[in-house]
Motif scaffolding. Structure first.
Motif, mmCIF file in Angstrom:
data_model
loop_
_atom_site.group_PDB
_atom_site.id
_atom_site.type_symbol
_atom_site.label_atom_id
_atom_site.label_comp_id
_atom_site.label_asym_id
_atom_site.label_seq_id
_atom_site.Cartn_x
_atom_site.Cartn_y
_atom_site.Cartn_z
ATOM 1 N N ALA A 154 -55.096 10.308 1.706
ATOM 2 C CA ALA A 154 -55.685 9.237 0.907
ATOM 3 C C ALA A 154 -55.968 9.660 -0.520
ATOM 4 C CB ALA A 154 -56.958 8.728 1.578
ATOM 5 N N ARG A 155 -56.576 10.834 -0.715
ATOM 6 C CA ARG A 155 -56.952 11.225 -2.069
ATOM 7 C C ARG A 155 -55.719 11.471 -2.938
ATOM 8 N NH1 ARG A 155 -62.408 11.782 -2.773
ATOM 9 N NH2 ARG A 155 -62.106 12.729 -4.822
ATOM 10 N N ASP A 156 -54.611 11.892 -2.347
ATOM 11 C CA ASP A 156 -53.362 12.005 -3.109
ATOM 12 C C ASP A 156 -52.874 10.611 -3.505
ATOM 13 O OD1 ASP A 156 -53.489 14.724 -2.737
ATOM 14 O OD2 ASP A 156 -51.968 14.777 -1.160
ATOM 15 N N ALA A 157 -52.981 9.676 -2.564
ATOM 16 C CA ALA A 157 -52.528 8.301 -2.841
ATOM 17 C C ALA A 157 -53.389 7.636 -3.907
ATOM 18 C CB ALA A 157 -52.547 7.489 -1.552
ATOM 19 N N VAL B 111 -61.272 10.548 -8.652
ATOM 20 C CA VAL B 111 -59.888 11.026 -8.629
ATOM 21 C C VAL B 111 -59.198 10.517 -9.882
ATOM 22 C CG1 VAL B 111 -57.660 10.808 -7.463
ATOM 23 C CG2 VAL B 111 -59.754 11.143 -6.122
ATOM 24 N N GLU B 112 -58.594 11.408 -10.620
ATOM 25 C CA GLU B 112 -57.918 11.027 -11.866
ATOM 26 C C GLU B 112 -56.635 10.252 -11.554
ATOM 27 O OE1 GLU B 112 -56.170 13.075 -15.962
ATOM 28 O OE2 GLU B 112 -57.357 14.239 -14.531
ATOM 29 N N THR B 113 -56.435 9.144 -12.234
ATOM 30 C CA THR B 113 -55.260 8.314 -12.026
ATOM 31 C C THR B 113 -54.082 8.866 -12.820
ATOM 32 O OG1 THR B 113 -56.665 6.372 -11.732
ATOM 33 C CG2 THR B 113 -54.336 5.975 -12.215
ATOM 34 N N ALA B 114 -52.938 9.007 -12.171
ATOM 35 C CA ALA B 114 -51.748 9.542 -12.822
ATOM 36 C C ALA B 114 -51.244 8.571 -13.896
ATOM 37 C CB ALA B 114 -50.656 9.771 -11.778
ATOM 38 N N PRO B 115 -50.638 9.103 -14.972
ATOM 39 C CA PRO B 115 -50.147 8.232 -16.056
ATOM 40 C C PRO B 115 -49.139 7.191 -15.587
ATOM 41 C CG PRO B 115 -50.174 10.538 -16.747
ATOM 42 C CD PRO B 115 -50.453 10.538 -15.274
ATOM 43 N N ASP B 116 -48.341 7.549 -14.575
ATOM 44 C CA ASP B 116 -47.305 6.617 -14.092
ATOM 45 C C ASP B 116 -47.745 5.869 -12.834
ATOM 46 O OD1 ASP B 116 -47.332 8.779 -12.397
ATOM 47 O OD2 ASP B 116 -45.147 8.951 -12.238
ATOM 48 N N ALA B 117 -49.059 5.764 -12.612
ATOM 49 C CA ALA B 117 -49.578 5.124 -11.400
ATOM 50 C C ALA B 117 -49.181 3.656 -11.345
ATOM 51 C CB ALA B 117 -51.095 5.253 -11.343
ATOM 52 N N ALA B 118 -49.029 3.162 -10.110
ATOM 53 C CA ALA B 118 -48.768 1.735 -9.904
ATOM 54 C C ALA B 118 -50.039 0.943 -10.205
ATOM 55 C CB ALA B 118 -48.320 1.496 -8.463
ATOM 56 N N GLN C 189 -54.468 8.832 -6.574
ATOM 57 C CA GLN C 189 -53.974 9.189 -7.900
ATOM 58 C C GLN C 189 -52.824 8.288 -8.332
ATOM 59 O OE1 GLN C 189 -53.249 13.486 -8.498
ATOM 60 N NE2 GLN C 189 -54.209 13.810 -6.510
ATOM 61 N N ARG C 190 -52.146 7.687 -7.359
ATOM 62 C CA ARG C 190 -50.896 6.992 -7.636
ATOM 63 C C ARG C 190 -51.048 5.481 -7.786
ATOM 64 N NH1 ARG C 190 -46.782 9.106 -3.212
ATOM 65 N NH2 ARG C 190 -45.297 8.104 -4.643
ATOM 66 N N GLY C 191 -52.309 5.011 -7.786
ATOM 67 C CA GLY C 191 -52.551 3.584 -7.986
ATOM 68 C C GLY C 191 -53.826 3.355 -8.773
ATOM 69 N N ARG C 192 -53.848 2.331 -9.595
ATOM 70 C CA ARG C 192 -55.019 2.048 -10.421
ATOM 71 C C ARG C 192 -56.089 1.285 -9.660
ATOM 72 N NH1 ARG C 192 -53.089 -1.541 -14.387
ATOM 73 N NH2 ARG C 192 -55.134 -1.339 -15.384
ATOM 74 N N CYS C 193 -55.689 0.522 -8.647
ATOM 75 C CA CYS C 193 -56.631 -0.278 -7.863
ATOM 76 C C CYS C 193 -56.190 -0.232 -6.400
ATOM 77 C CB CYS C 193 -56.641 -1.721 -8.364
ATOM 78 S SG CYS C 193 -57.686 -2.858 -7.408
ATOM 79 N N VAL C 194 -57.132 -0.004 -5.492
ATOM 80 C CA VAL C 194 -56.835 0.058 -4.053
ATOM 81 C C VAL C 194 -57.013 -1.334 -3.446
ATOM 82 C CG1 VAL C 194 -57.515 1.065 -1.843
ATOM 83 C CG2 VAL C 194 -57.537 2.475 -3.916
ATOM 84 N N ILE C 195 -56.006 -1.763 -2.675
ATOM 85 C CA ILE C 195 -56.044 -3.077 -2.038
ATOM 86 C C ILE C 195 -56.173 -2.914 -0.525
ATOM 87 C CG2 ILE C 195 -54.885 -5.285 -1.727
ATOM 88 C CD1 ILE C 195 -55.412 -4.887 -4.571
ATOM 89 N N ALA D 37 -65.853 5.959 -3.250
ATOM 90 C CA ALA D 37 -66.416 7.268 -3.591
ATOM 91 C C ALA D 37 -65.538 8.016 -4.586
ATOM 92 C CB ALA D 37 -66.589 8.102 -2.330
ATOM 93 N N ALA D 38 -64.218 7.747 -4.540
ATOM 94 C CA ALA D 38 -63.289 8.394 -5.468
ATOM 95 C C ALA D 38 -63.232 7.693 -6.819
ATOM 96 C CB ALA D 38 -61.890 8.431 -4.854
ATOM 97 N N GLY D 39 -64.061 6.671 -6.995
ATOM 98 C CA GLY D 39 -64.120 5.981 -8.276
ATOM 99 C C GLY D 39 -63.020 4.976 -8.497
ATOM 100 N N LYS D 40 -62.397 4.497 -7.408
ATOM 101 C CA LYS D 40 -61.303 3.546 -7.544
ATOM 102 C C LYS D 40 -61.809 2.113 -7.397
ATOM 103 C CE LYS D 40 -57.773 4.814 -7.970
ATOM 104 N NZ LYS D 40 -57.037 5.366 -9.145
ATOM 105 N N PRO D 41 -61.379 1.199 -8.253
ATOM 106 C CA PRO D 41 -61.636 -0.220 -7.990
ATOM 107 C C PRO D 41 -61.015 -0.609 -6.659
ATOM 108 C CG PRO D 41 -60.863 0.113 -10.235
ATOM 109 C CD PRO D 41 -60.658 1.419 -9.525
ATOM 110 N N VAL D 42 -61.716 -1.420 -5.884
ATOM 111 C CA VAL D 42 -61.235 -1.830 -4.566
ATOM 112 C C VAL D 42 -61.287 -3.350 -4.456
ATOM 113 C CG1 VAL D 42 -61.640 -1.744 -2.072
ATOM 114 C CG2 VAL D 42 -61.988 0.312 -3.459
#
Length: 369
Positions: free
Chosen positions: A259-262, A185-192, A264-270, A287-292
């Motif tokens: 979840a997949r929309d969310a 999932v591509e991370t948005a430029p203004d992601a948290a 995009q809005r963060g660089r790392c999932v906690i 699976a979406a390629g997010k650091p966790v």
């Protein structure tokens, strides 16, 4: 095979599991029907059931399945037994404490019946009245059970500790993801910097995350920020805590989103939970390629597998802060860790693998009869 899946509320990870299992079994040529409760649902339940209906050749059926004990517990087993005869069901599979309760009471001599707790009965306190009743019922219903599936080794061990060792066949079958979920999932430029996705309650460790966040800074020295996607009973107290910690605009709580929309809005999932079973959100994020960054509770170490040393202790704000700061300071290493975890869960946590293991147990029980 003609298979009936029984659950109470069509919500959360339990429904996700039933939906994925039903889809995979239907793709293998089996005919599936689903029973859900008439008493409980959320705003998205009907849409979810409608989306699942193409995989349900035997239809969607409704029964009164109260959350705790109620009148429906007396009448529903009879109606379900009648339904199994009408649909010529060959295998019954109950999900959750009450789905499993009714599935096994509806069992006939020639209809193998399986049960997946999904944490349900494991959440009842042994010392409580409901806990004593449901744990006793579990032990009594074991003789009417042809197999129990646990979604994690943690769940299997917990069941053995608070209920009993199963006297019927049992197997750990991890939840799995569909192949189409394994793409970034591509991370948005203004992601948290960080995103939490889940129910806003203390059991999920949100208060620990807020405390840790208050001491995390970006490489340029500015304070890190976080998005909290979800809702729940403790939202107000978390907003007050954020204010008392001086987080102000560093924290946003916009409500629930897919979840997949969310992602995009963060660089790392906690995932700072104090307790879990085998949370889908950890699988989905990897699976979406997010650091966790997650805590070492429940079945999460099983998801991380050989990477479990990266998990942090639960209820430890300082350990969580250190892990969050490491992500900020070395995002390249975080990306490498994500690739390793993604390769592992693709191999071990696929919906196809999950369904194949369960299907094999269905067939084995039918042959035993």
């Amino acid at each position: 095979m003609r298979i009936l899946q029984i659950m109470r509320a069509p919500v959360g990870g339990l429904f996700r599991h039933v939906a994925d299992l039903s889809h995979e079994l239907a793709q293998r040529g089996h005919k599936i029907g689903v029973v859900v409760d008439t008493l409980s649902a959320d705003s998205q339940s009907e849409a979810k059931l409608e989306a699942l209906s193409p995989d349900l050749e035997l239809g969607i059926h409704y029964a009164e399945i109260p959350r705790t004990l109620g009148a429906g517990d007396i009448t529903t087993p009879f109606s379900l037994r009648s339904l199994t005869r009408k649909l010529e069901i060959e295998v019954i599979h109950g999900h959750g404490a009450k789905g499993g309760f009714h599935a096994r009471l509806a069992r006939t001599k020639h209809t193998p019946t399986f049960y997946t707790p999904h944490g349900g009965v494991l959440h009842f306190d042994k010392a409580s009245t409901n806990g004593r009743i449901f744990h006793a019922l579990e032990r009594r219903l074991m003789r009417r059970t042809d197999g129990i599936f646990f979604e994690s080794e943690y769940a299997r061990q917990t069941y053995a500790t608070i209920v009993d060792e199963p006297t019927c066949p049992s197997l750990v079958v991890h939840n799995g993801l569909r192949e189409d979920e394994f793409f970034p999932v591509e991370t948005a430029p203004d992601a948290a910097d960080f995103v939490f996705i889940g129910e806003l309650r203390r059991l999920k460790g949100v208060h620990i995350l807020l405390e840790a966040l208050s001491k995390v800074h970006r490489r340029d020295g500015s304070p890190a920020n976080a998005l909290f996607v979800g809702d729940g009973p403790d939202r107000k107290s978390f907003e007050q805590l954020a204010g008392s910690l001086g987080l102000g605009s560093r924290v946003s709580m916009p409500g629930a989103n897919p979840a997949r929309d969310a992602f995009q809005r963060g660089r790392c999932v906690i995932v700072p939970s104090l307790a879990e079973s085998l949370p889908y959100i950890v699988l989905e994020a990897i699976a979406a390629g997010k650091p966790v960054i997650a805590t070492a509770v429940g079945g999460i170490p099983e998801i991380f597998g050989p990477n479990a040393s990266e998990l942090v202790p639960a209820n430890d704000a300082e350990a969580l802060r250190v892990a969050m700061q490491l992500f900020i300071d070395d995002p390249e290493e975080a990306a490498r860790q994500t690739q390793r975890k993604s390769a592992y869960i693709r191999q071990k946590f696929s919906a196809a693998r999950m369904a194949a293991q369960i299907e094999a147990q269905y067939r084995s029980a039918m042959h035993r009869d």
